[in-house]
Design an enzyme around this catalytic site. Structure first.
Site, PDB file in Angstrom:
ATOM      1  N   TYR A 112      43.585   6.397  63.748  1.00 43.05           N
ATOM      2  CA  TYR A 112      42.662   7.640  64.159  1.00 43.05           C
ATOM      3  C   TYR A 112      43.259   8.720  64.603  1.00 43.05           C
ATOM      4  O   TYR A 112      42.458   9.828  64.825  1.00 43.05           O
ATOM      5  CB  TYR A 112      41.462   6.921  65.054  1.00 43.05           C
ATOM      6  CG  TYR A 112      40.773   5.767  64.401  1.00 43.05           C
ATOM      7  CD1 TYR A 112      40.716   5.375  63.268  1.00 43.05           C
ATOM      8  CD2 TYR A 112      39.716   5.276  65.283  1.00 43.05           C
ATOM      9  CE1 TYR A 112      39.909   4.502  62.633  1.00 43.05           C
ATOM     10  CE2 TYR A 112      38.964   4.041  64.857  1.00 43.05           C
ATOM     11  CZ  TYR A 112      39.174   4.060  63.413  1.00 43.05           C
ATOM     12  OH  TYR A 112      38.341   3.024  62.924  1.00 43.05           O
TER      13      TYR A 112
ATOM     14  N   LYS B   9      48.250  -6.940  61.023  1.00 44.12           N
ATOM     15  CA  LYS B   9      48.338  -7.177  59.417  1.00 44.12           C
ATOM     16  C   LYS B   9      50.115  -7.330  59.269  1.00 44.12           C
ATOM     17  O   LYS B   9      50.473  -6.465  58.358  1.00 44.12           O
ATOM     18  CB  LYS B   9      47.721  -6.159  58.656  1.00 44.12           C
ATOM     19  CG  LYS B   9      47.632  -6.244  57.184  1.00 44.12           C
ATOM     20  CD  LYS B   9      46.784  -7.423  56.845  1.00 44.12           C
ATOM     21  CE  LYS B   9      46.608  -7.724  55.504  1.00 44.12           C
ATOM     22  NZ  LYS B   9      45.983  -8.919  55.004  1.00 44.12           N
TER      23      LYS B   9
ATOM     24  N   ASP C 253      42.691 -10.222  58.441  1.00 43.74           N
ATOM     25  CA  ASP C 253      41.594 -10.785  57.736  1.00 43.74           C
ATOM     26  C   ASP C 253      41.199 -12.046  57.881  1.00 43.74           C
ATOM     27  O   ASP C 253      39.898 -12.451  57.916  1.00 43.74           O
ATOM     28  CB  ASP C 253      42.117 -10.745  56.284  1.00 43.74           C
ATOM     29  CG  ASP C 253      43.542 -10.813  56.152  1.00 43.74           C
ATOM     30  OD1 ASP C 253      44.107 -11.265  57.236  1.00 43.74           O
ATOM     31  OD2 ASP C 253      44.165 -11.026  54.919  1.00 43.74           O
TER      32      ASP C 253
ATOM     33  N   ASP D  79      37.842  -1.803  66.055  1.00 38.01           N
ATOM     34  CA  ASP D  79      36.800  -0.931  65.769  1.00 38.01           C
ATOM     35  C   ASP D  79      35.721  -1.867  65.009  1.00 38.01           C
ATOM     36  O   ASP D  79      34.788  -2.075  65.537  1.00 38.01           O
ATOM     37  CB  ASP D  79      37.102   0.447  65.121  1.00 38.01           C
ATOM     38  CG  ASP D  79      35.877   1.402  65.032  1.00 38.01           C
ATOM     39  OD1 ASP D  79      34.697   1.000  65.648  1.00 38.01           O
ATOM     40  OD2 ASP D  79      35.903   2.308  64.557  1.00 38.01           O
TER      41      ASP D  79
ATOM     42  N   ASP E  59      32.536  -4.335  66.214  1.00 38.22           N
ATOM     43  CA  ASP E  59      31.227  -4.391  66.125  1.00 38.22           C
ATOM     44  C   ASP E  59      30.866  -5.632  65.444  1.00 38.22           C
ATOM     45  O   ASP E  59      29.528  -6.061  65.455  1.00 38.22           O
ATOM     46  CB  ASP E  59      31.284  -3.056  65.008  1.00 38.22           C
ATOM     47  CG  ASP E  59      30.830  -1.896  65.671  1.00 38.22           C
ATOM     48  OD1 ASP E  59      30.817  -1.938  66.981  1.00 38.22           O
ATOM     49  OD2 ASP E  59      30.165  -0.825  65.018  1.00 38.22           O
TER      50      ASP E  59
END
Ligand code: NAD
Length: 367
Positions: free
Chosen positions: A143, A193, A225, A249, A253
């Protein structure tokens, strides 16, 4: 002698003032019980600040927040300000505040209260007993990474974002996670990852390097994942989780849906000596001003403020126990209410009165 502490309250827009009002009252009482005289300075923020000063936050307000180091925020935004330029919109104030305070670790507790286990879309037996703390790196990663641009190659437009993590960036947030794990079950899962991304291999190596300093914490690594799948399949396997900005993020959620209601989720963003505490929900313009908002996410954020900034663990637990007891006694604001025996639809004021009575009764029984 009473110790004096000052915090800043930024109630913001919509239901922000209604829910922060309850949180501030509760905070003042628990602080007094622990011999701390809390003074709360309040400033407009977001849309309400724009109305007053033509900007969603002023330099003076940011300075006050940096000076106080501890900020309790309500929520910002609303249809009235949706058409403003990006830098004037209420959300711009929020991003600026997080950046100025340098709060690099975002903590989101995902706790399923037994009496609300039926409110989730997932099976009760899967989610019952879930109590996860997700720690998301907040000021780095994809980001913020540079370069970041859009260009064109042979008539084909393309865009680039950069995922970059340095060892120091990873280790400062990982230390927050190790410390938090120490206060809980001593289990930490780091999510990355690393089978594909260089930045994730750096992430994993940097976290692993800290294990000697935290030999009492059991560290495990998981690929993002697999983690997304495991959170839904068996959330109870997790306690504290730490991950990068984008993975956090998305995972937080997804995990928030385990609890069934947005009105229940608190958050803490911390970094160095600074702390920013806010409910996860927005300003809920559809119910603002009606006195029906659920203030529990804001009140639970106040508990986190006690835990992480004021270092008053007992006060944090007093608040959390009062919330638990309120739910057990069947009081429900509209967002949680379903006609069930033993439950009662209540307004914000009744929630506030209940929590205050409960906390004060605890003090009296201790005397
Ligand atoms: P929202 O979270 O405000 O509301 C979504 C739904 O949940 C609404 O039906 C609302 O009534 C309900 N709800 C939310 N919190 C509740 C509570 N405490 N008690 C009872 N019901 C509650 O999200 P939205 O409608 O997408 O956004 C409204 C505004 O809030 C927008 O301007 C958005 O940009 C802003 N927003 C701000 C923040 C923040 O300040 N951190 C976060 C998200 C959205």
């Amino acid at each position: 002698m009473m110790k004096k502490t000052e915090i800043i309250a930024l109630p913001g827009d919509g239901i922000g003032p209604e829910v922060t009002g309850v949180a501030v009252e509760v905070l003042k009482i628990v602080c007094r019980q622990h011999n701390v005289e809390l003074s709360v300075k309040e400033f407009p923020f977001g849309g309400t600040c724009y109305e007053q000063y033509g900007s969603p936050v002023t330099d003076e307000i940011l300075d006050e927040c940096k000076k106080a180091k501890v900020v309790l925020l309500g929520a910002v935004g609303g249809p009235k300000w949706d058409d403003l330029n990006a830098d004037k919109r209420p959300e711009a104030a929020l991003l600026k505040l997080r950046k100025e305070l340098g709060v690099y670790a975002n903590l989101r507790p995902i706790k399923v209260y037994p009496v609300l286990a039926g409110s989730s879309t997932l099976k009760k037996e899967v989610i019952e007993g879930t109590d996860i703390l997700i720690i998301r790196e907040l000021t780095g990663g994809i980001y913020f990474g540079k370069p970041r641009f859009t260009s064109e190659e042979g008539g084909d437009p393309f865009s680039v974002d950069t995922m970059k993590y340095s060892r120091s960036e990873v280790q400062r947030v990982a230390k927050v996670a190790f410390e938090a794990a120490r206060l809980r079950s001593g289990k930490l899962c780091s999510v990355d990852k690393a089978n594909v991304l260089e930045s994730s291999r750096m992430w994993r190596k940097s976290v692993d390097e800290l294990t000697d300093d935290y030999s009492d914490v059991k560290l495990s690594n998981m690929l993002v994942d697999n983690c997304a799948m495991q959170i839904i399949r068996d959330p109870k396997q997790f306690d504290v989780m730490v991950t990068g900005n984008m993975f956090g993020d998305i995972l937080s959620d997804a995990a928030s849906m385990l609890t069934g209601s947005l009105g229940m989720l608190p958050s803490a963003s911390i970094g160095g000596k600074n702390g920013l505490y806010e409910p996860v929900h927005g300003s809920a313009p559809d119910i603002a001003g009606q006195g029906v908002a659920n203030p529990l996410a804001a009140v639970a954020s106040a508990a986190l403020l006690c835990r992480y900034s004021l270092k008053m663990e007992e006060a944090a637990q007093t608040i959390e126990e009062a919330i638990k007891s309120l739910l057990q006694d069947g009081l429900r604001t509209g967002d949680l209410y379903a006609e069930e025996p033993g439950t009662r639809l209540v307004h914000t004021k009744e929630v506030s009165d209940y929590l205050i009575n409960q906390i004060q009764a605890k003090e009296e029984s201790a005397v």
